[in-house]
Motif scaffolding. Structure first.
Motif, PDB file in Angstrom:
ATOM      1  N   ARG B  33       0.726  -0.857   0.404  1.00  0.00           N
ATOM      2  CA  ARG B  33      -0.078  -0.232  -0.169  1.00  0.00           C
ATOM      3  C   ARG B  33       0.433   1.254   0.340  1.00  0.00           C
ATOM      4  O   ARG B  33       0.847   2.075   0.211  1.00  0.00           O
ATOM      5  CB  ARG B  33      -0.825  -0.370   1.039  1.00  0.00           C
ATOM      6  N   ASN B  34       2.413   1.416   0.102  1.00  0.00           N
ATOM      7  CA  ASN B  34       3.093   2.691   0.301  1.00  0.00           C
ATOM      8  C   ASN B  34       2.864   3.020   1.063  1.00  0.00           C
ATOM      9  O   ASN B  34       2.670   4.238   1.026  1.00  0.00           O
ATOM     10  CB  ASN B  34       2.562   2.772  -1.667  1.00  0.00           C
ATOM     11  N   LEU B 103       5.809   5.532   1.972  1.00  0.00           N
ATOM     12  CA  LEU B 103       6.839   4.857   1.879  1.00  0.00           C
ATOM     13  C   LEU B 103       8.266   5.652   1.241  1.00  0.00           C
ATOM     14  O   LEU B 103       8.892   5.494   1.118  1.00  0.00           O
ATOM     15  CB  LEU B 103       7.169   3.582   2.520  1.00  0.00           C
ATOM     16  N   ASP B 104       7.411   5.244  -0.322  1.00  0.00           N
ATOM     17  CA  ASP B 104       7.907   5.604  -1.600  1.00  0.00           C
ATOM     18  C   ASP B 104       8.727   7.696  -1.777  1.00  0.00           C
ATOM     19  O   ASP B 104       9.524   7.626  -2.950  1.00  0.00           O
ATOM     20  CB  ASP B 104       8.198   4.882  -2.585  1.00  0.00           C
ATOM     21  N   ASN B 105       7.948   8.137  -1.146  1.00  0.00           N
ATOM     22  CA  ASN B 105       8.798   9.540  -0.654  1.00  0.00           C
ATOM     23  C   ASN B 105       9.924  10.059  -0.956  1.00  0.00           C
ATOM     24  O   ASN B 105      10.132   9.196   0.293  1.00  0.00           O
ATOM     25  CB  ASN B 105       7.494  10.719  -0.072  1.00  0.00           C
ATOM     26  N   ILE B 106       9.690  10.579  -1.715  1.00  0.00           N
ATOM     27  CA  ILE B 106      11.445  11.196  -1.852  1.00  0.00           C
ATOM     28  C   ILE B 106      12.086  12.082  -0.625  1.00  0.00           C
ATOM     29  O   ILE B 106      12.983  12.144  -0.036  1.00  0.00           O
ATOM     30  CB  ILE B 106      11.916  11.925  -3.040  1.00  0.00           C
ATOM     31  N   ASP B 107      10.733  12.763   0.576  1.00  0.00           N
ATOM     32  CA  ASP B 107      11.573  13.354   1.430  1.00  0.00           C
ATOM     33  C   ASP B 107      10.803  12.745   2.673  1.00  0.00           C
ATOM     34  O   ASP B 107      10.756  13.155   3.550  1.00  0.00           O
ATOM     35  CB  ASP B 107      10.678  14.865   1.297  1.00  0.00           C
ATOM     36  N   MET B 108      10.674  11.299   2.459  1.00  0.00           N
ATOM     37  CA  MET B 108       9.779  10.930   3.901  1.00  0.00           C
ATOM     38  C   MET B 108      11.569  10.477   4.733  1.00  0.00           C
ATOM     39  O   MET B 108      12.656  10.258   4.184  1.00  0.00           O
ATOM     40  CB  MET B 108       9.422   9.378   2.771  1.00  0.00           C
ATOM     41  N   LYS B 109      11.283  10.763   5.857  1.00  0.00           N
ATOM     42  CA  LYS B 109      12.373  10.623   6.130  1.00  0.00           C
ATOM     43  C   LYS B 109      12.545   9.410   7.181  1.00  0.00           C
ATOM     44  O   LYS B 109      11.441   8.262   7.082  1.00  0.00           O
ATOM     45  CB  LYS B 109      12.090  11.607   8.111  1.00  0.00           C
ATOM     46  N   PRO B 110      13.685   8.796   7.037  1.00  0.00           N
ATOM     47  CA  PRO B 110      13.934   6.851   7.857  1.00  0.00           C
ATOM     48  C   PRO B 110      12.940   7.295   9.087  1.00  0.00           C
ATOM     49  O   PRO B 110      12.970   7.727   9.806  1.00  0.00           O
ATOM     50  CB  PRO B 110      15.444   6.934   7.598  1.00  0.00           C
ATOM     51  N   LEU B 111      13.020   5.975   9.098  1.00  0.00           N
ATOM     52  CA  LEU B 111      12.823   5.030  10.683  1.00  0.00           C
ATOM     53  C   LEU B 111      13.582   5.880  11.493  1.00  0.00           C
ATOM     54  O   LEU B 111      13.294   6.642  13.062  1.00  0.00           O
ATOM     55  CB  LEU B 111      12.162   3.741  10.439  1.00  0.00           C
ATOM     56  N   GLY B 112      14.269   5.104  11.601  1.00  0.00           N
ATOM     57  CA  GLY B 112      15.795   5.770  12.845  1.00  0.00           C
ATOM     58  C   GLY B 112      15.427   4.925  13.804  1.00  0.00           C
ATOM     59  O   GLY B 112      15.110   3.405  13.528  1.00  0.00           O
ATOM     60  N   ASP B 113      16.564   4.460  14.897  1.00  0.00           N
ATOM     61  CA  ASP B 113      16.009   3.568  14.954  1.00  0.00           C
ATOM     62  C   ASP B 113      15.536   3.724  16.654  1.00  0.00           C
ATOM     63  O   ASP B 113      15.228   4.193  18.033  1.00  0.00           O
ATOM     64  CB  ASP B 113      17.619   4.170  15.948  1.00  0.00           C
ATOM     65  N   VAL B 114      14.216   3.069  16.790  1.00  0.00           N
ATOM     66  CA  VAL B 114      13.202   2.979  17.120  1.00  0.00           C
ATOM     67  C   VAL B 114      13.795   2.034  18.142  1.00  0.00           C
ATOM     68  O   VAL B 114      13.278   2.296  19.579  1.00  0.00           O
ATOM     69  CB  VAL B 114      12.156   1.853  16.479  1.00  0.00           C
ATOM     70  N   ALA B 115      14.808   0.729  18.292  1.00  0.00           N
ATOM     71  CA  ALA B 115      14.694   0.057  19.384  1.00  0.00           C
ATOM     72  C   ALA B 115      15.594   1.206  20.192  1.00  0.00           C
ATOM     73  O   ALA B 115      15.193   0.883  21.923  1.00  0.00           O
ATOM     74  CB  ALA B 115      16.044  -0.747  18.773  1.00  0.00           C
ATOM     75  N   LYS B 116      16.007   1.725  20.199  1.00  0.00           N
ATOM     76  CA  LYS B 116      16.604   2.734  21.178  1.00  0.00           C
ATOM     77  C   LYS B 116      15.738   3.954  22.422  1.00  0.00           C
ATOM     78  O   LYS B 116      15.834   3.820  23.019  1.00  0.00           O
ATOM     79  CB  LYS B 116      17.889   4.246  20.423  1.00  0.00           C
ATOM     80  N   THR B 117      14.704   4.600  21.169  1.00  0.00           N
ATOM     81  CA  THR B 117      13.691   5.106  21.379  1.00  0.00           C
ATOM     82  C   THR B 117      12.987   4.580  22.986  1.00  0.00           C
ATOM     83  O   THR B 117      12.922   4.769  23.351  1.00  0.00           O
ATOM     84  CB  THR B 117      12.805   5.491  20.628  1.00  0.00           C
ATOM     85  N   LEU B 118      12.723   3.090  22.225  1.00  0.00           N
ATOM     86  CA  LEU B 118      12.092   1.839  22.970  1.00  0.00           C
ATOM     87  C   LEU B 118      12.408   1.997  24.468  1.00  0.00           C
ATOM     88  O   LEU B 118      12.194   2.192  25.223  1.00  0.00           O
ATOM     89  CB  LEU B 118      11.734   0.999  22.893  1.00  0.00           C
ATOM     90  N   ILE B 119      14.163   1.405  24.202  1.00  0.00           N
ATOM     91  CA  ILE B 119      14.836   1.440  25.218  1.00  0.00           C
ATOM     92  C   ILE B 119      15.012   2.043  26.718  1.00  0.00           C
ATOM     93  O   ILE B 119      14.372   2.015  27.786  1.00  0.00           O
ATOM     94  CB  ILE B 119      16.154   0.911  25.196  1.00  0.00           C
ATOM     95  N   ILE B 120      14.850   3.461  25.985  1.00  0.00           N
ATOM     96  CA  ILE B 120      14.996   4.857  26.922  1.00  0.00           C
ATOM     97  C   ILE B 120      13.705   5.158  27.310  1.00  0.00           C
ATOM     98  O   ILE B 120      13.963   5.549  28.564  1.00  0.00           O
ATOM     99  CB  ILE B 120      15.118   5.986  25.850  1.00  0.00           C
ATOM    100  N   LEU B 121      12.652   4.709  26.278  1.00  0.00           N
ATOM    101  CA  LEU B 121      11.106   5.614  27.171  1.00  0.00           C
ATOM    102  C   LEU B 121      11.054   3.842  28.984  1.00  0.00           C
ATOM    103  O   LEU B 121      10.495   4.465  29.709  1.00  0.00           O
ATOM    104  CB  LEU B 121       9.976   4.955  26.649  1.00  0.00           C
ATOM    105  N   ILE B 122      10.865   3.218  28.040  1.00  0.00           N
ATOM    106  CA  ILE B 122      10.893   1.683  29.595  1.00  0.00           C
ATOM    107  C   ILE B 122      11.974   1.757  30.990  1.00  0.00           C
ATOM    108  O   ILE B 122      11.116   2.290  31.691  1.00  0.00           O
ATOM    109  CB  ILE B 122      11.003   0.232  28.587  1.00  0.00           C
ATOM    110  N   GLY B 123      12.859   2.356  30.647  1.00  0.00           N
ATOM    111  CA  GLY B 123      14.414   2.281  31.221  1.00  0.00           C
ATOM    112  C   GLY B 123      14.360   3.695  32.004  1.00  0.00           C
ATOM    113  O   GLY B 123      14.101   3.935  33.489  1.00  0.00           O
ATOM    114  N   THR B 124      12.968   4.907  31.839  1.00  0.00           N
ATOM    115  CA  THR B 124      13.644   6.151  32.472  1.00  0.00           C
ATOM    116  C   THR B 124      12.275   6.165  32.820  1.00  0.00           C
ATOM    117  O   THR B 124      12.222   6.647  33.645  1.00  0.00           O
ATOM    118  CB  THR B 124      13.971   6.991  31.433  1.00  0.00           C
ATOM    119  N   ASN B 125      10.814   4.943  32.439  1.00  0.00           N
ATOM    120  CA  ASN B 125      10.021   4.557  32.925  1.00  0.00           C
ATOM    121  C   ASN B 125       9.397   3.799  33.531  1.00  0.00           C
ATOM    122  O   ASN B 125       8.609   4.093  32.910  1.00  0.00           O
ATOM    123  CB  ASN B 125       9.585   5.467  32.085  1.00  0.00           C
TER     124      ASN B 125
END
Lengths: 128, 177
Positions: B33-34, B103-125
């Motif tokens: 579905r892009n 998904l295929d838009n040239i200006d679409m930002k990459p998803l990035g490191d979601v694992a890092k975001t989650l670990i920080i959310l869980i670890g600090t809360n």
């Protein structure tokens, strides 16, 4: 499909319980990283990540890492506040991974303020 | 913000400020579905109609409340790449922010490191519960801290060995994507 397994968790639980008897479970110090939109855009996530990894690596139990919002000095982000039980909180600014690890070891764990990274230590002057 | 995972962290901080006790984060990547759908939902204090109306405005203020740039920046990231954001909120029930990206838009930002975001959310809360589901076409990763805490039976979720384990599991799944 990725999912955390019950067997693995049971193992960790046993190991943790064994270790827990050896410690009092009290936090000695708190490191609060400012994670408002400004902090995140300036790299606060890297700071918390470095802290958590160091804490895991060295199995440090007495330090609590928390986050809060914008401290009002967006241009000096990433920032963190270190509070040792019974002591006055100290704010650190313009942080990097290396700086926060030094702050963790010297201030949070050993109790000595890292003056060169602190936002303000004895900067107020009285003119009376 | 450089990538979507930083937006997730930023929006989740709003949930924490809104005194949420349960935060749900869902990502659904569908190449056919892009579309990438990203949802962050909490059970916090919610917003009234007036706040909801001005939330997209970078200088919006309800007089009593100071303004924030989190949602305007997220909105900018979505709109720049042909995406959109839906926000629903109800006082004392919570808020849900849903974003859709091409998904295929040239200006679409990459998803990035979601694992890092989650670990920080869980670890600090550790007192807040998190549900995370990332679907990518036919594969998926699911994490529910309520279930984890039941299994851990009193061991803090932010204990170093538990954090290492969660980190490893997340990184393992993301490494094969």
């Amino acid at each position: 499909m990725g999912k955390l397994s019950i067997e693995d968790l049971a193992k960790i639980k046993e190991e943790s319980k064994r270790k827990m008897n050896l410690r009092d479970g009290e936090y000695k110090a708190k490191i609060n990283v400012h994670m408002g939109t400004c902090g995140i855009a300036a790299g606060a996530r890297t700071i918390v990540d470095a802290l958590l990894r160091e804490i895991e690596k060295k199995d440090i139990k007495e330090i609590m890492v928390t986050t809060s919002g914008c401290a009002g000095l967006c241009s000096r982000e990433p920032m963190a506040t270190v509070e040792i039980k019974g002591g006055a909180p100290v704010k650190y600014a313009d942080l990097t991974e290396a700086k926060i690890i030094k702050i963790l070891n010297e201030h949070a764990l050993a109790g000595k303020v890292v003056k060169e990274y602190a936002l303000a230590v004895g900067s107020e002057k009285t003119t009376a | 913000m450089e990538d979507l995972s930083l937006h997730i962290l930023d929006i989740a901080q709003n949930c924490i400020d809104a005194k949420a006790s349960f935060i749900q984060i869902r990502i659904n990547e569908d190449n056919e579905r892009n579309e990438l759908m990203l949802e962050i939902k909490d059970n916090g204090t919610g917003m009234d109609k007036q706040t909801l109306e001005i939330i997209r405005d970078p200088l919006g203020t309800t007089k009593k409340k100071k303004f924030g740039l989190g949602i305007p920046l997220f909105l900018q990231s979505a709109e720049e790449s042909g995406g959109r954001i839906e926000i629903q909120s109800e006082i004392n029930k919570g808020t849900a922010v849903k974003a859709y990206f091409q998904l295929d838009n040239i200006d679409m930002k990459p998803l990035g490191d979601v694992a890092k975001t989650l670990i920080i959310l869980i670890g600090t809360n550790p007192a807040i519960d998190f549900y995370y589901l990332h679907k990518k076409n036919t594969d998926e990763f699911e994490l529910d801290t309520r279930e984890l805490k039941r299994q851990l039976d009193g061991i803090p979720i932010n204990a170093p060995e538990v954090m290492t384990y969660i980190r490893e599991q997340l990184e393992k799944w993301y490494a094969k994507q």
